[in-house]
Design an enzyme around this catalytic site. Structure first.
Site, short mmCIF file in Angstrom:
data_model
loop_
_atom_site.label_atom_id
_atom_site.label_comp_id
_atom_site.label_asym_id
_atom_site.label_seq_id
_atom_site.Cartn_x
_atom_site.Cartn_y
_atom_site.Cartn_z
N MET A 21 0.85 -1.20 0.00
CA MET A 21 0.00 0.00 0.00
C MET A 21 0.87 1.24 0.00
O MET A 21 1.61 1.50 0.96
CB MET A 21 -0.93 0.02 1.22
CG MET A 21 -2.11 -0.92 1.07
SD MET A 21 -3.25 -0.77 2.45
CE MET A 21 -2.39 -1.70 3.71
N CYS A 54 -2.33 -0.82 -10.20
CA CYS A 54 -2.57 0.51 -9.65
C CYS A 54 -3.51 1.32 -10.57
O CYS A 54 -3.24 1.48 -11.77
CB CYS A 54 -1.24 1.26 -9.49
SG CYS A 54 -1.49 2.90 -8.78
N ASP A 84 -11.66 -6.24 -0.03
CA ASP A 84 -12.55 -6.31 1.13
C ASP A 84 -12.15 -7.38 2.14
O ASP A 84 -13.01 -8.00 2.77
CB ASP A 84 -14.01 -6.52 0.69
CG ASP A 84 -14.57 -5.27 0.05
OD1 ASP A 84 -13.91 -4.21 0.12
OD2 ASP A 84 -15.68 -5.35 -0.53
C1 LIG Z 1 -3.92 3.62 0.48
C2 LIG Z 1 -3.77 2.44 -0.45
C3 LIG Z 1 -2.60 2.29 -1.17
C4 LIG Z 1 -2.44 1.19 -2.01
N1 LIG Z 1 -1.26 1.05 -2.67
C5 LIG Z 1 -1.04 -0.08 -3.42
C6 LIG Z 1 0.23 -0.33 -3.99
O1 LIG Z 1 1.18 0.44 -3.83
N2 LIG Z 1 0.36 -1.46 -4.73
C7 LIG Z 1 -0.67 -2.35 -4.91
O2 LIG Z 1 -0.49 -3.36 -5.58
N3 LIG Z 1 -1.87 -2.13 -4.36
C8 LIG Z 1 -2.08 -1.04 -3.60
N4 LIG Z 1 -3.28 -0.86 -2.99
C9 LIG Z 1 -4.34 -1.88 -3.13
C10 LIG Z 1 -4.32 -2.88 -1.97
O3 LIG Z 1 -3.10 -3.56 -1.90
C11 LIG Z 1 -5.49 -3.88 -2.08
O4 LIG Z 1 -5.33 -4.66 -3.23
C12 LIG Z 1 -6.84 -3.16 -2.16
O5 LIG Z 1 -6.92 -2.15 -1.17
C13 LIG Z 1 -8.01 -4.14 -1.98
O6 LIG Z 1 -7.99 -4.72 -0.72
P1 LIG Z 1 -8.98 -4.22 0.48
O7 LIG Z 1 -10.35 -4.01 -0.16
O8 LIG Z 1 -8.97 -5.38 1.44
O9 LIG Z 1 -8.41 -2.96 1.01
C14 LIG Z 1 -3.48 0.24 -2.16
C15 LIG Z 1 -4.66 0.41 -1.44
C16 LIG Z 1 -4.83 1.49 -0.59
C17 LIG Z 1 -6.10 1.64 0.19
#
Ligand SMILES: Cc1cc2nc3c(=O)[nH]c(=O)nc-3n(C[C@H](O)[C@H](O)[C@H](O)COP(=O)(O)O)c2cc1C
Length: 322
Positions: free
Chosen positions: A18, A101, A203
């Protein structure tokens, strides 16, 4: 357990990369609650070859922060090869390539999720990484660019053919961003179409939702992202929940306050007091989510010194306890 190439990971939960969040302090904190495998923030190959100071700092790790994957972003095979050369001087255990991304300034350079529209190019870039490292290489994708072009299976097969040792899939399209429902069906279809391990993302916010991801998709692992915001206990709780099926016991206020202090001090020792306190502000809000602490959260967003933030952590504990 998760096996990515030769890399054996004791848990099937992964701390997802992230940007702006997954720094060394955040990873260490989550590891102290059972996170076994984590990724750095996304590292731009271009910035790395230019030796950008902030980018180099993002590569910092220590012996407690292992096994650790580094995630890179790029769109030029030569630049990517040079970036991989630089990374060989570090002790990473895996390399992930970002084809997920959704951010406009990233996709407008043909990077990140833009590569979902160019499977052949994505495959060539991945080959450039695989052929320049002995580390296991994974790729992170989304289900597709938009609802009319869901092509995760095609992308997944191209990645596997390029030598990827694992695939992370966020079950949303680029145009969904972080909104809307996660598409468990596409993750299941990708899992059933590939031989390499598939790690589901999207999620993974509670132990129950993480179990749902495993149950609905048959995935080999789950990537935890926003679920760890102000909530490093998600790792410990999920491990217990998957084993016992019992509703996880939430941490008490004193553990929350102790963890907040620890997190604050990890940030301060890594960035210095000023930046550390500023970066902690959003975590204060996340740790206190659901608590009747609106005023304290507002004050935390103004706090500039460690003592001030410590006082607000104490006040949070006191105000919620009485
Ligand atoms: C603040 C933020 C930064 C993120 N940065 C990246 C990143 O640098 N590389 C990446 O592959 N995914 C990134 N993601 C996506 C997360 O790794 C993840 O795939 C996405 O949030 C879905 O998961 P969740 O719904 O459980 O949060 C980011 C997500 C958030 C919220």
């Amino acid at each position: 357990m998760l096996l990515i190439g030769q890399l054996r990971i004791a848990s099937s939960l992964v701390l997802s990369p992230m940007a702006g969040i997954s720094d060394l302090p955040f990873r260490l904190l989550n590891r102290s609650f059972g996170c076994e495998f984590a990724f750095t923030e996304m590292i731009s190959a271009n910035a790395l070859v230019r030796a950008n100071k902030n980018t180099l700092k993002m590569l910092s790790a220590n012996t407690d922060d292992s096994p650790l994957g580094v995630q890179i972003l790029g769109n030029d095979p030569d630049v990517i090869r040079r970036a991989i050369d630089i990374l060989s001087g570090y002790s990473f255990n895996a390399i992930d390539f970002n084809a997920a991304c959704p951010v406009q300034k990233v996709v407008s350079c043909g990077e990140g999720a833009a590569l979902l529209r160019e499977p052949v190019k994505m495959q060539k870039l991945l080959q450039a990484i695989v052929s320049n490292t002995d580390l296991p290489v994974t790729v992170k994708i989304r289900s597709g660019w938009d609802q009319t072009s869901v092509n995760a299976v095609e992308i997944g097969i191209a990645a596997q053919d390029a030598g990827a040792a694992g695939l992370f899939i966020h079950g949303r399209t680029r145009s969904q961003g972080y909104r809307g429902k996660v598409d468990y069906t596409i993750i299941r279809t990708v899992k059933e179409s590939l031989e390499i391990p598939v790690i589901g993302s999207g999620d993974a916010l509670t132990p129950e939702l993480i179990r749902k991801m495993f149950d609905e998709t048959g995935c080999d692992g789950v990537a935890v992202a926003r679920g760890a915001f102000g909530n490093p206990w998600i790792f410990r709780e999920t491990v217990d929940y998957l084993k016992s099926g019992r509703t996880p016991v939430r941490p008490g206020l004193s553990e929350i306050a102790e963890t907040m202090k620890k997190h604050l001090d990890l940030l301060i020792s890594y960035y210095g007091e000023n930046t550390g306190v500023i970066l902690f502000r959003k975590f204060y809000a996340w740790y206190s989510r659901g608590m009747p602490a609106k005023r304290l959260r507002q004050q935390a967003f103004q706090a500039a010194a460690r003592d001030e933030m410590l006082h607000l952590i104490g006040a949070l504990q006191a105000s919620v306890t009485v």
